[in-house]
Design a protein around this motif. Structure first.
Motif, PDB file in Angstrom:
ATOM      1  N   HIS A  56      83.928  88.262 127.133  1.00 59.04           N
ATOM      2  CA  HIS A  56      84.330  88.545 125.635  1.00 59.04           C
ATOM      3  C   HIS A  56      83.897  87.393 124.724  1.00 59.04           C
ATOM      4  CE1 HIS A  56      86.533  90.074 122.464  1.00 59.04           C
ATOM      5  NE2 HIS A  56      87.473  89.139 122.635  1.00 59.04           N
ATOM      6  N   THR A  57      84.093  86.164 125.313  1.00 63.43           N
ATOM      7  CA  THR A  57      83.750  84.659 124.646  1.00 63.43           C
ATOM      8  C   THR A  57      82.424  84.675 124.069  1.00 63.43           C
ATOM      9  OG1 THR A  57      83.724  83.359 126.588  1.00 63.43           O
ATOM     10  CG2 THR A  57      85.897  83.649 125.518  1.00 63.43           C
ATOM     11  N   LYS A  58      81.512  85.348 125.268  1.00 61.08           N
ATOM     12  CA  LYS A  58      79.994  85.406 125.004  1.00 61.08           C
ATOM     13  C   LYS A  58      79.683  86.336 123.790  1.00 61.08           C
ATOM     14  CE  LYS A  58      79.195  81.890 127.750  1.00 61.08           C
ATOM     15  NZ  LYS A  58      78.695  80.553 126.997  1.00 61.08           N
ATOM     16  N   LYS A  59      80.535  87.012 123.287  1.00 60.57           N
ATOM     17  CA  LYS A  59      80.290  88.142 122.500  1.00 60.57           C
ATOM     18  C   LYS A  59      79.844  89.435 122.891  1.00 60.57           C
ATOM     19  CE  LYS A  59      81.504  85.161 119.178  1.00 60.57           C
ATOM     20  NZ  LYS A  59      82.944  85.179 118.669  1.00 60.57           N
ATOM     21  N   TYR A  60      80.111  89.650 124.171  1.00 61.10           N
ATOM     22  CA  TYR A  60      79.636  91.074 124.737  1.00 61.10           C
ATOM     23  C   TYR A  60      80.720  91.958 124.025  1.00 61.10           C
ATOM     24  CZ  TYR A  60      76.865  89.278 128.472  1.00 61.10           C
ATOM     25  OH  TYR A  60      75.782  88.474 129.290  1.00 61.10           O
ATOM     26  N   LYS A  61      80.041  93.292 124.002  1.00 62.50           N
ATOM     27  CA  LYS A  61      80.881  94.364 123.471  1.00 62.50           C
ATOM     28  C   LYS A  61      81.361  95.172 124.449  1.00 62.50           C
ATOM     29  CE  LYS A  61      79.237  93.980 119.097  1.00 62.50           C
ATOM     30  NZ  LYS A  61      80.082  93.514 117.928  1.00 62.50           N
ATOM     31  N   ARG A  62      82.462  95.806 124.194  1.00 64.73           N
ATOM     32  CA  ARG A  62      83.190  96.338 125.347  1.00 64.73           C
ATOM     33  C   ARG A  62      82.457  97.302 126.184  1.00 64.73           C
ATOM     34  NH1 ARG A  62      87.258  96.945 121.128  1.00 64.73           N
ATOM     35  NH2 ARG A  62      89.234  95.870 121.709  1.00 64.73           N
ATOM     36  N   ALA A  63      81.567  97.950 125.706  1.00 65.41           N
ATOM     37  CA  ALA A  63      80.606  98.896 126.373  1.00 65.41           C
ATOM     38  C   ALA A  63      79.753  98.025 127.334  1.00 65.41           C
ATOM     39  CB  ALA A  63      79.570  99.674 125.565  1.00 65.41           C
ATOM     40  N   SER A  64      79.426  96.880 126.818  1.00 69.65           N
ATOM     41  CA  SER A  64      78.679  96.040 127.740  1.00 69.65           C
ATOM     42  C   SER A  64      79.502  95.346 128.840  1.00 69.65           C
ATOM     43  CB  SER A  64      77.991  94.933 126.661  1.00 69.65           C
ATOM     44  OG  SER A  64      77.023  95.394 125.818  1.00 69.65           O
ATOM     45  N   ILE A  65      80.526  94.944 128.435  1.00 67.65           N
ATOM     46  CA  ILE A  65      81.506  94.225 129.477  1.00 67.65           C
ATOM     47  C   ILE A  65      81.606  95.438 130.731  1.00 67.65           C
ATOM     48  CG2 ILE A  65      83.754  93.371 129.936  1.00 67.65           C
ATOM     49  CD1 ILE A  65      83.792  92.385 127.353  1.00 67.65           C
ATOM     50  N   ASN A  66      82.058  96.660 130.315  1.00 67.19           N
ATOM     51  CA  ASN A  66      82.172  97.823 131.165  1.00 67.19           C
ATOM     52  C   ASN A  66      80.956  98.044 132.111  1.00 67.19           C
ATOM     53  OD1 ASN A  66      84.854  98.192 130.912  1.00 67.19           O
ATOM     54  ND2 ASN A  66      84.365  99.606 128.999  1.00 67.19           N
ATOM     55  N   GLY A  67      79.828  97.827 131.327  1.00 66.81           N
ATOM     56  CA  GLY A  67      78.696  97.861 132.291  1.00 66.81           C
ATOM     57  C   GLY A  67      78.369  96.654 133.413  1.00 66.81           C
ATOM     58  N   GLU A  68      78.889  95.426 132.853  1.00 64.86           N
ATOM     59  CA  GLU A  68      78.871  94.201 133.921  1.00 64.86           C
ATOM     60  C   GLU A  68      79.827  94.799 135.132  1.00 64.86           C
ATOM     61  OE1 GLU A  68      76.877  91.502 133.360  1.00 64.86           O
ATOM     62  OE2 GLU A  68      75.888  92.538 131.761  1.00 64.86           O
ATOM     63  N   LEU A  69      81.061  95.238 134.732  1.00 63.10           N
ATOM     64  CA  LEU A  69      81.922  95.428 135.522  1.00 63.10           C
ATOM     65  C   LEU A  69      81.347  96.527 136.607  1.00 63.10           C
ATOM     66  CD1 LEU A  69      85.272  95.645 133.325  1.00 63.10           C
ATOM     67  CD2 LEU A  69      84.457  93.706 135.078  1.00 63.10           C
ATOM     68  N   ASN A  70      80.689  97.463 136.043  1.00 57.63           N
ATOM     69  CA  ASN A  70      80.096  98.477 137.013  1.00 57.63           C
ATOM     70  C   ASN A  70      79.213  98.039 138.115  1.00 57.63           C
ATOM     71  OD1 ASN A  70      81.416 101.065 135.773  1.00 57.63           O
ATOM     72  ND2 ASN A  70      79.657 101.119 134.427  1.00 57.63           N
TER      73      ASN A  70
END
Length: 298
Positions: A56-70
């Motif tokens: 989040h501090t790296k300005k990832y959007k929510r959809a991108s963060i969830n992609g990382e989590l997948n």
């Protein structure tokens, strides 16, 4: 002999592109773990949330963060598969605010079974009675095998193997094929449908098209049949919303029965385990509490 994460993904039939993306995302996660002095085999849920905050501090959007989590979820599944871990701490973790398929007013197995047993098939008009008997067979596939509308269209006579008490649900663009057990009471209805009703309806329609289909009709026609079934069951159970409501209920009931994501993935025909994870009811019911207590994003 231990396998690599890449080999694990290949074995799970992921595409080359997806594997490449997952490996890149996992490398990013591993780099963060190294900076934090944390081992992947030891990280817990709360520490994992720190990585979410980092993204989040790296300005990832929510959809991108969830992609990382997948990708991370798959990596932890790999670690469990290789006996490096006994759990997946990322299971069910989704960033608040992401549109998620939250399931409400699910139908229990008893309610679903009552839909089947209560479905009327008697009528003074022989054609309507035959249609109702066909509809009850189709309803049985919906409430016991969780079949989708497209799978109904693809179903052929050879796929229903009464001698073995099995149904082979063919694959579609969105789902895998699977072989499921029929309930004993379904077999009796199916025998009558195959021996009498099916041929009667085919002769009544006066068509030779799609003769191999188990339920005759184009996709719009099959959708029309399913719509009529739903409309009829709503008369004696107002909680029913649509076909997807029934299928979602069936999948969640499987979750409770087997407590095995891979087993339910197979039963539901999901191509990817992430589709099955959406139906983990404990995670859905506790999602808001988890977010409020631990989640760094609001």
């Amino acid at each position: 002999m231990k396998t690599t994460f890449a080999s694990y993904l290949y074995d799970k039939k992921y595409s080359e592109h997806t594997i490449k993306v997952y490996l890149i995302k996992n490398d990013r996660f591993m780099a963060w773990l190294q900076e934090q002095g944390i081992k992947a085999a030891r990280i817990d849920y709360k520490r994992l949330l720190q990585y979410v905050k980092f993204l989040h501090t790296k300005k990832y959007k929510r959809a991108s963060i969830n992609g990382e989590l997948n990708a991370i979820k798959q990596y932890f599944d790999y670690l469990v598969n290789e006996s490096y871990r006994t759990d997946n701490p990322a299971k069910g973790l989704v960033v608040k605010g992401e549109q998620k398929k939250v399931l409400y007013n699910l139908l229990s197995s008893d309610i679903l079974e009552d839909l089947y047993y209560s479905y009327p098939t008697d009528h003074k008009n022989s054609f309507i009675q035959a249609s109702l008997q066909r509809d009850k067979v189709l309803l049985g596939f919906m409430v016991y095998q969780g079949i989708t509308a497209q799978e109904v269209c693809n179903l052929q006579e050879e796929h229903v193997v009464l001698m073995r008490g099995k149904i082979i649900i063919p694959s579609t663009r969105k789902s895998n094929s699977r072989e499921l057990e029929l309930k004993s009471w379904q077999v009796l209805e199916l025998q009558h449908y195959q021996q009498h009703v099916r041929a009667y309806l085919l002769n009544y329609s006066r068509t030779t098209q799609n003769e191999e289909q188990f339920f005759y009709g184009s996709k719009p026609q099959i959708n029309g049949i399913i719509t009529r079934i739903i409309k009829r069951v709503k008369k004696y159970n107002g909680e029913i919303r649509n076909h997807n409501h029934i299928r979602s209920s069936v999948i969640v009931n499987w979750m409770k029965q087997y407590d095995d994501l891979r087993k339910v993935q197979y039963l539901a025909g999901h191509k990817h385990i992430t589709s099955t994870e959406k139906y983990v009811q404990d995670d859905l019911e506790n999602l808001h509490e988890i977010v409020n207590n631990f989640h760094p994003l609001h």
